[in-house]
Write an enzyme that holds these catalytic residues in place. Structure first.
Site, PDB file in Angstrom:
ATOM      1  N   HIS A 173      -2.341 -13.038   9.125  1.00 20.52           N
ATOM      2  CA  HIS A 173      -2.315 -12.160   7.947  1.00 20.52           C
ATOM      3  C   HIS A 173      -1.070 -12.372   7.102  1.00 20.52           C
ATOM      4  O   HIS A 173      -1.059 -12.044   5.925  1.00 20.52           O
ATOM      5  CB  HIS A 173      -2.384 -10.691   8.397  1.00 20.52           C
ATOM      6  CG  HIS A 173      -3.732 -10.310   8.915  1.00 20.52           C
ATOM      7  ND1 HIS A 173      -4.645  -9.604   8.180  1.00 20.52           N
ATOM      8  CD2 HIS A 173      -4.348 -10.580  10.086  1.00 20.52           C
ATOM      9  CE1 HIS A 173      -5.752  -9.428   8.875  1.00 20.52           C
ATOM     10  NE2 HIS A 173      -5.593 -10.023  10.048  1.00 20.52           N
ATOM     11  N   ASP A 381       4.605 -12.199   0.801  1.00 21.14           N
ATOM     12  CA  ASP A 381       3.528 -11.377   1.354  1.00 21.14           C
ATOM     13  C   ASP A 381       2.355 -12.289   1.673  1.00 21.14           C
ATOM     14  O   ASP A 381       2.066 -13.213   0.906  1.00 21.14           O
ATOM     15  CB  ASP A 381       3.095 -10.353   0.293  1.00 21.14           C
ATOM     16  CG  ASP A 381       2.718  -9.005   0.886  1.00 21.14           C
ATOM     17  OD1 ASP A 381       2.297  -8.990   2.052  1.00 21.14           O
ATOM     18  OD2 ASP A 381       2.845  -7.989   0.182  1.00 21.14           O
TER      19      ASP A 381
HETATM   20  P1  ADQ Z   1       0.732  -5.113   5.160  1.00 15.18           P
HETATM   21  O1  ADQ Z   1       2.078  -5.751   5.236  1.00 15.18           O
HETATM   22  O2  ADQ Z   1       0.601  -3.826   5.832  1.00 15.18           O
HETATM   23  O3  ADQ Z   1      -0.412  -6.069   5.691  1.00 15.18           O
HETATM   24  P2  ADQ Z   1      -0.698  -4.707   2.536  1.00 15.18           P
HETATM   25  O4  ADQ Z   1      -1.618  -5.830   2.371  1.00 15.18           O
HETATM   26  O5  ADQ Z   1      -0.041  -4.292   1.268  1.00 15.18           O
HETATM   27  O6  ADQ Z   1       0.485  -5.013   3.559  1.00 15.18           O
HETATM   28  O7  ADQ Z   1      -1.480  -3.483   3.103  1.00 15.18           O
HETATM   29  C1  ADQ Z   1      -0.964  -2.215   3.131  1.00 15.18           C
HETATM   30  C2  ADQ Z   1      -2.087  -1.204   3.355  1.00 15.18           C
HETATM   31  O8  ADQ Z   1      -1.530   0.059   3.676  1.00 15.18           O
HETATM   32  C3  ADQ Z   1      -2.960  -1.025   2.124  1.00 15.18           C
HETATM   33  O9  ADQ Z   1      -4.290  -0.895   2.509  1.00 15.18           O
HETATM   34  C4  ADQ Z   1      -2.438   0.283   1.527  1.00 15.18           C
HETATM   35  O10 ADQ Z   1      -3.412   1.023   0.856  1.00 15.18           O
HETATM   36  C5  ADQ Z   1      -1.980   1.039   2.743  1.00 15.18           C
HETATM   37  N1  ADQ Z   1      -0.847   1.891   2.389  1.00 15.18           N
HETATM   38  C6  ADQ Z   1       0.322   1.492   1.896  1.00 15.18           C
HETATM   39  N2  ADQ Z   1       1.107   2.548   1.661  1.00 15.18           N
HETATM   40  C7  ADQ Z   1       0.418   3.639   2.010  1.00 15.18           C
HETATM   41  C8  ADQ Z   1       0.699   5.033   2.037  1.00 15.18           C
HETATM   42  N3  ADQ Z   1       1.864   5.563   1.660  1.00 15.18           N
HETATM   43  N4  ADQ Z   1      -0.235   5.833   2.487  1.00 15.18           N
HETATM   44  C9  ADQ Z   1      -1.391   5.343   2.900  1.00 15.18           C
HETATM   45  N5  ADQ Z   1      -1.712   4.077   2.907  1.00 15.18           N
HETATM   46  C10 ADQ Z   1      -0.817   3.209   2.480  1.00 15.18           C
HETATM   47  C11 ADQ Z   1      -0.480  -7.380   6.268  1.00 15.18           C
HETATM   48  C12 ADQ Z   1       0.195  -8.485   5.453  1.00 15.18           C
HETATM   49  C13 ADQ Z   1      -0.354  -8.506   4.059  1.00 15.18           C
HETATM   50  C14 ADQ Z   1      -1.888  -8.660   4.091  1.00 15.18           C
HETATM   51  C15 ADQ Z   1      -2.505  -7.658   5.031  1.00 15.18           C
HETATM   52  C16 ADQ Z   1      -3.995  -7.917   5.240  1.00 15.18           C
HETATM   53  O11 ADQ Z   1       1.595  -8.290   5.437  1.00 15.18           O
HETATM   54  O12 ADQ Z   1       0.210  -9.551   3.307  1.00 15.18           O
HETATM   55  O13 ADQ Z   1      -2.400  -8.458   2.804  1.00 15.18           O
HETATM   56  O14 ADQ Z   1      -1.893  -7.682   6.302  1.00 15.18           O
HETATM   57  O15 ADQ Z   1      -4.234  -9.212   5.644  1.00 15.18           O
END
Ligand code: ADQ
Length: 746
Positions: A173, A381
């Site tokens: 990921h 990311d």
């Molecule tokens: P993450 O590093 O966790 O994932 P991201 O892809 O931005 O990063 O996902 C975050 C998730 O958490 C999103 O679904 C978002 O809606 C949710 N979220 C964030 N802040 C929130 C809050 N305050 N309350 C509730 N929900 C919240 C890892 C990798 C990424 C990759 C994903 C999926 O680091 O690059 O995109 O996996 O493969």
């Protein structure tokens, strides 16, 4: 597209965390949804496909095991979520140690944040082993195993050892780092070896996949193709598969949740007359929260017209708070938030609304809907799902996405306004542009983004992963049958004798003679010359000697063998039987690239005692047979990586051979020459090709399955047969020569 395993088995998903998390409250343990991208993406997918999910339930201590047990049993029964328990010290070393203080920073190009200690590494190995036992205990034949992310990098290989026939896929990921940075990681070899236990390795972008291939080459010396790497004779499929979201999980919420819809109306009223910028991140240093706040302050200071006209809502979910770096980040973010609001705000205006907790999905959706601009500023990311979630909530085409070019999402969301988050001034200018973008352009960009996010959803992604994984596993299962067999002399002699027209294609070094310390020492002994003379004297034979050596060298050594095709420099030029002159395979001049590559090779000669450069007409070769073996291999990997980058746009490539690196045009290969040979030696009913190294593999690949393709020595090959060494091969050629003589005599 189907999401169910075609094998008839079940899907087993393995990730560090389950989609459910246990949290201890005053009333005891409660179940919560896990935060983060992996859970957001995989949860809807698994609900649709069905399958078991294996993951860690969070830290537990001996005396509370019992009280958690009933909840975990319920998870297993109701949600098919099977919790792996890790002893506390293993869990800490694994999760907070190696996974999040070594892998996470290095994979995100933050080597300065790397903290390594051997105990944490041992805990990482142990945690992967415990996971492997949990998978093995649930596995049944035909099940498909899908391993997720950097916490479980060793798992594919551990599973391969225990379940050799299982279909095992791995999805990363997070990004894969550049081949300059990856080797910094202590235990890098074990990591790569762990990954290549899988049948399929998939990455978020082509860029990450390329970096992985470069690391394989540099660290393990393994060459790969864009879509495959062979581990011995086992193929491992490589793919770039950008993850998607389940759009309706977001879009349906605004209408279904009445309370939230009302809250949304309140917000619209509260922020009316102001533009809303939104940022949603886990509070991680890779997400660029500090950089965003600084750029925002810069924007407000440099554009006073925006005063009281804009608000930035920054949602930051606490994460990994046990690690010092994250605590420091939190402190610094708090300080900046105070500074911005204190120094720039007015009695009627709070420029920055900072929410440092997880919020409910429905609330998040309302914010996406409200925001005029979503600002994704990751310093690095894997993908970034927030960008996709925001776009999914903008079906009407309003809103602007400002996106870091270092998020994987940038590779497929070109209509966003891209930023370099490290450049504070220009980021501020782009955000200002986003706020002022005219409606037509806004709609044009957002509609294109929205349609793509809806089309390439997480189900599409999951289905593609599972399809490719099952294809890869069935291809591997076919491979054992394609393993080369030992050659039975009776069979080949019989086939040779019965044939009316024969094409014999022979490599020289390593095939007819052993390797010599220096190339000029491998002079053919009289026995080999006699053998070749005997073979060409049979009018039913068409004999070709294909070698990496130069034309001049072949003339000197084989000029006396009349009636044989000579092919020099792996196919770059050839001399037909009885012809006095050499002809190039392509009407081209040996190019100028040599002037650029030679100084690099000379530099490697300086660094490597015992190595030297051989200049040919069409190529350059760095020989390191006499160098200290490990150092030689290490430098060879370095050299190939360096040349690959340098020669990427040209028709020249660096190839690894037996203790050599050869730089030559791609078209100069033995497979290309075959067409020429077949056109003169028309319709042979016996084709024999023998060779010992990778250059011969091009030829074996081109020949039909009924050809006698012979690999001399050990190692992976596409040939149908293997013989032990050059002496075994000479014995076969002797049989041919004798059976020809015997026939003529009778
Ligand atoms: P993450 O590093 O966790 O994932 P991201 O892809 O931005 O990063 O996902 C975050 C998730 O958490 C999103 O679904 C978002 O809606 C949710 N979220 C964030 N802040 C929130 C809050 N305050 N309350 C509730 N929900 C919240 C890892 C990798 C990424 C990759 C994903 C999926 O680091 O690059 O995109 O996996 O493969």
């Amino acid at each position: 597209m189907s999401l169910e395993p075609v094998s008839g088995g079940r899907l087993i998903v393995v990730s560090n965390r389950l989609p459910l998390t246990l949290r201890k409250t005053e009333k005891g343990w409660i179940t919560e949804r896990s935060s983060g991208g992996l859970a957001s993406a995989m949860n809807p997918l698994l609900r649709k496909v069905g399958g078991d999910w294996i993951g860690w339930a969070g830290i537990s201590v001996e005396d509370d095991r019992e009280s958690r047990r009933s909840i975990l049993e319920e998870w297993a029964e109701k949600d098919r979520c099977f919790a792996v328990d890790l002893p506390e010290d293993v869990a800490t070393g694994f999760y907070e140690g190696y996974a999040n203080q070594a892998l996470w920073p290095v994979f995100h190009n933050f080597p300065s944040q790397l903290k390594f200690d051997t105990r944490a590494w041992e805990a990482y190995v142990e945690a992967n082993r415990i996971f492997s036992e949990a998978v093995v205990s649930r596995y049944q034949p035909n099940d498909v195993i899908w391993v997720h992310d950097y916490h479980l990098i060793l798992l594919p290989q551990m599973l391969r050892q225990k379940l050799p026939d299982a279909a095992i896929g791995f999805f990363l990921h997070i990004p894969f780092p550049s081949s300059e940075i990856f080797p910094i990681l202590p235990r890098r070899e074990e990591l790569l070896e762990g990954l290549i236990g899988a049948d399929l390795l998939a990455f978020q972008t082509h860029g990450h996949l390329q970096q992985f291939r470069a690391a394989l080459l540099r660290v393990l010396g393994m060459e790969s193709k864009i879509e495959q790497v062979d581990v011995g004779s086992r193929p491992v499929r490589l793919e770039a598969l950008p993850i998607g979201i389940a759009p309706e999980e977001y879009t349906s919420l605004l209408t279904s949740d009445r309370a939230k819809a009302e809250q949304y109306s309140d917000w619209v009223a509260r922020y009316s007359g102001r533009k809303v910028l939104l940022a949603v991140d886990r509070l991680d240093y890779t997400k660029g929260v500090l950089e965003r706040l600084r750029a925002y302050a810069h924007l407000l200071r440099s554009s006073p017209a925006l005063s009281e006209k804009v608000v930035l809502i920054q949602i930051a979910v606490p994460t990994r708070e046990g690690i010092d770096t994250y605590q420091d980040l939190r402190t610094e973010v708090n300080r900046l938030v105070g500074e911005i609001n204190g120094k720039i705000g007015t009695p009627d205006w709070t420029p920055l609304v900072y929410i440092n907790r997880s919020i409910e999905r429905a609330e998040l959706v309302a914010l996406y809907k409200l925001a005029d601009v979503c600002w994704v500023g990751s310093l690095r990311d894997g993908m970034n799902l927030v960008a996709k979630e925001y776009v999914a909530c903008k079906a009407e085409g309003d809103g602007v996405l400002v996106l870091s070019e270092f998020a994987g999402a940038a590779a497929e969301m070109g209509e966003a306004l891209l930023i370099n988050p490290f450049d504070e001034e220009r980021t501020a200018a782009t955000v200002e542009r986003a706020l002022a973008l005219d409606e037509q352009e806004r709609r044009l960009r957002m509609t294109a983004l929205h349609n793509r996010v809806v089309r390439n959803d997480v189900f599409h992604w999951g289905s593609r992963f599972l399809t490719v994984l099952q294809e890869a596993a069935s291809k591997r299962r076919l491979y054992p049958e394609a393993q080369p067999q030992r050659l039975r002399t009776f069979d080949i002699r019989d086939s040779y004798t019965r044939a009316r027209r024969r094409l014999l294609i022979l490599d020289y070094d390593g095939t007819l003679v052993p390797f010599a310390k220096r190339p000029e020492q491998a002079v053919p002994p009289p026995e080999v010359i006699d053998l070749l003379n005997a073979l060409v004297s049979d009018p039913q034979n068409c004999v070709a000697l294909l070698s990496g050596r130069t034309a001049e060298n072949l003339d000197r050594w084989f000029g006396t063998v009349q009636g044989m095709w000579l092919v020099a420099e792996h196919g770059a030029e050839f001399k037909p039987p009885y012809s006095p002159t050499w002809e190039p395979l392509r009407l081209q001049m040996p190019a100028e690239w040599k002037n650029k590559v030679m100084p690099i090779l000379e530099h490697f000669v300086d660094r490597t005692p015992g190595s030297f450069v051989e200049e040919k007409k069409w190529g350059l070769v760095w020989h390191y047979r006499l160098a200290e073996p490990e150092f030689g291999e290490w430098l060879a990997n370095e050299l190939v990586s360096m040349l690959e980058a340098m020669l990427a746009e040209t028709e020249v490539r660096a190839f690894r051979g037996e203790k050599i690196i050869e730089v030559k045009p791609v078209w100069a290969n033995k497979g290309e020459v075959l067409a020429r040979l077949e056109s003169v030696c028309a319709n042979p009913d016996f084709i024999f090709a023998a060779g010992d190294d990778r250059t011969d593999e091009d030829l074996f690949e081109r020949l039909q399955t009924d050809a006698w393709t012979i690999h001399v020595g050990s190692g992976p090959t596409r040939a149908s047969y293997v013989v032990m060494d050059f002496e075994s091969l000479r014995r076969i050629l002797k049989l041919f020569a004798e059976s020809g003589n015997a026939r003529r005599a009778s």
